[in-house]
Design a protein around this motif. Sequence first.
Motif, PDB file in Angstrom:
ATOM      1  N   TYR A 108      12.828   1.204 -43.104  1.00 54.56           N
ATOM      2  CA  TYR A 108      12.073   1.103 -44.361  1.00 54.56           C
ATOM      3  C   TYR A 108      11.738  -0.354 -44.692  1.00 54.56           C
ATOM      4  CZ  TYR A 108      12.473   6.049 -45.373  1.00 54.56           C
ATOM      5  OH  TYR A 108      12.332   7.409 -45.314  1.00 54.56           O
ATOM      6  N   GLN A 109      12.609  -1.261 -44.295  1.00 51.39           N
ATOM      7  CA  GLN A 109      12.280  -2.676 -44.476  1.00 51.39           C
ATOM      8  C   GLN A 109      11.041  -3.033 -43.655  1.00 51.39           C
ATOM      9  OE1 GLN A 109      15.481  -5.403 -43.628  1.00 51.39           O
ATOM     10  NE2 GLN A 109      14.111  -7.154 -43.467  1.00 51.39           N
ATOM     11  N   GLY A 164       7.898  -2.050 -45.180  1.00 55.61           N
ATOM     12  CA  GLY A 164       7.526  -2.766 -46.394  1.00 55.61           C
ATOM     13  C   GLY A 164       7.996  -2.093 -47.671  1.00 55.61           C
ATOM     14  N   ASP A 165       8.829  -1.031 -47.544  1.00 51.68           N
ATOM     15  CA  ASP A 165       9.372  -0.341 -48.713  1.00 51.68           C
ATOM     16  C   ASP A 165      10.676  -1.024 -49.118  1.00 51.68           C
ATOM     17  OD1 ASP A 165      10.387   1.400 -50.624  1.00 51.68           O
ATOM     18  OD2 ASP A 165       9.719   3.205 -49.568  1.00 51.68           O
ATOM     19  N   ARG A 166      10.551  -2.111 -49.865  1.00 52.64           N
ATOM     20  CA  ARG A 166      11.724  -2.927 -50.194  1.00 52.64           C
ATOM     21  C   ARG A 166      12.723  -2.186 -51.082  1.00 52.64           C
ATOM     22  NH1 ARG A 166       9.056  -8.892 -51.440  1.00 52.64           N
ATOM     23  NH2 ARG A 166       7.996  -9.137 -49.425  1.00 52.64           N
ATOM     24  N   ALA A 176      14.626   0.310 -48.860  1.00 54.76           N
ATOM     25  CA  ALA A 176      15.466  -0.434 -47.913  1.00 54.76           C
ATOM     26  C   ALA A 176      16.663  -1.038 -48.626  1.00 54.76           C
ATOM     27  CB  ALA A 176      14.640  -1.532 -47.233  1.00 54.76           C
ATOM     28  N   SER A 177      16.427  -1.667 -49.789  1.00 62.26           N
ATOM     29  CA  SER A 177      17.522  -2.288 -50.530  1.00 62.26           C
ATOM     30  C   SER A 177      18.545  -1.246 -50.971  1.00 62.26           C
ATOM     31  CB  SER A 177      16.968  -3.028 -51.750  1.00 62.26           C
ATOM     32  OG  SER A 177      18.006  -3.590 -52.511  1.00 62.26           O
ATOM     33  N   TYR A 192      20.574  -0.291 -47.911  1.00 63.66           N
ATOM     34  CA  TYR A 192      21.493  -1.377 -47.539  1.00 63.66           C
ATOM     35  C   TYR A 192      22.703  -1.410 -48.488  1.00 63.66           C
ATOM     36  CZ  TYR A 192      18.266  -3.537 -44.161  1.00 63.66           C
ATOM     37  OH  TYR A 192      17.467  -3.806 -43.071  1.00 63.66           O
ATOM     38  N   LEU A 215      19.992  -8.471 -46.937  1.00 66.47           N
ATOM     39  CA  LEU A 215      19.854  -8.656 -48.375  1.00 66.47           C
ATOM     40  C   LEU A 215      19.883 -10.117 -48.786  1.00 66.47           C
ATOM     41  CD1 LEU A 215      22.157  -5.728 -49.548  1.00 66.47           C
ATOM     42  CD2 LEU A 215      19.670  -5.855 -49.815  1.00 66.47           C
TER      43      LEU A 215
END
Length: 386
Positions: free
Chosen positions: A68-69, A72-74, A77-78, A81, A101
């Motif tokens: 996902y990072q 570009g789906d921050r 992704a965050s 993580y 991160l």
Amino acid sequence: MEMRYKKFAFLFMSYFCVCNLAAWGAAFDDGVKLFGQRNYKAAAVKFEQAVKSNPTDSNACYYRALTYQCLGDRIKASTYYQQILQKFPSSPAAQYARQALTPPERPSRASRSSGSHEFQSSFGADPEQSKIYFTKQGKSLLVDAEVNNRRIPVIFDTGAEACVFGVNHLKQIGVTPPSGPPTGQASGVGSSEPVKTWQMNVELKIGQIKRSNFPITVQAELPTDPLLGQSFFSGFEYTIDDSINTIVLAKKGAIRHSSGSDSNSVPFTHDGKELVVTVDVNGKKCDMYFDTGADGITFTKEQARSVGLVAPDDAEQGTSMGIGGTTASVTFPVQRMRMGPIEKTDIPVSIIEAGKMPKPLLGQTFYGGWQYTIDNQNKVIRFLRR
């Protein structure tokens, strides 16, 4: 002074049924293949399936977040993580999640236009972690550096003991080269005779890390880009992630590692500052330099003979370049090479005509595309499959 230059071991919980495990394994393998093809959208679907089938596998969870990072789906992704840090705080996946991160450096207005990064910290005040970006020239990892406030790209080179520049590079950026008779010598690919060198002190900056009055090695002409060697980063642990072109340098002890090693870890020893790993070459053990500054795999004639490698009559004729200049070489496929979790078949190796190096060079063609961490505390290289 002469310078020389598990499949993952998946841990299955006993209460998962066999059909779920089979589905998870297939989904994960498909996801890895799609990820390697940079088909991140399809890979995300597979990793979601893998995590659903086995939510206790930290590797699948990490790949899901990383995919996902890359998409570009921050936010997603965050979130993933953070879940890894909560559920698997001591795992290698958590280590990589922390690094992902870690905010990247914020370039200054001037450096944004050139693609370079702002340098902030001074020697003695290194950050706990510093993330830098690299670009590829061939298979070499090029990072932005500053030498006495002049910018120049350098090769991140674990196979070089020192940081090496040519007089040609210093003149190119307007830094006065050393004068007087040479004070040392270096050896490597390109010449059977040592190359004369000087030493001079400069201010050298990479990412957020600054070294003042730092010794570099200078030779009259270096045909490659300058080399950023072990003398700069041997005090750090570092992770190289080829999928997102980043190197994370961390102070020793700043990253928590599991003790010991597993099937994804490769032990190393030191020869001076260089890393030495043992590689299986067609069933024979061979100690080699783990050399991120080398595009390919290189042997001298004597080293090739010692492991039974003989160039066939139809071997490709070419040249190889190193600190000693350019030398004739022959390249041909080797049936099998293996190191830890990495196994390659019909992988090309080169035998050089001229060059002085104590051990063969294991370059990017062997492990490029993998993510790996140099764990100096436990003296292992920890690989994560890509």
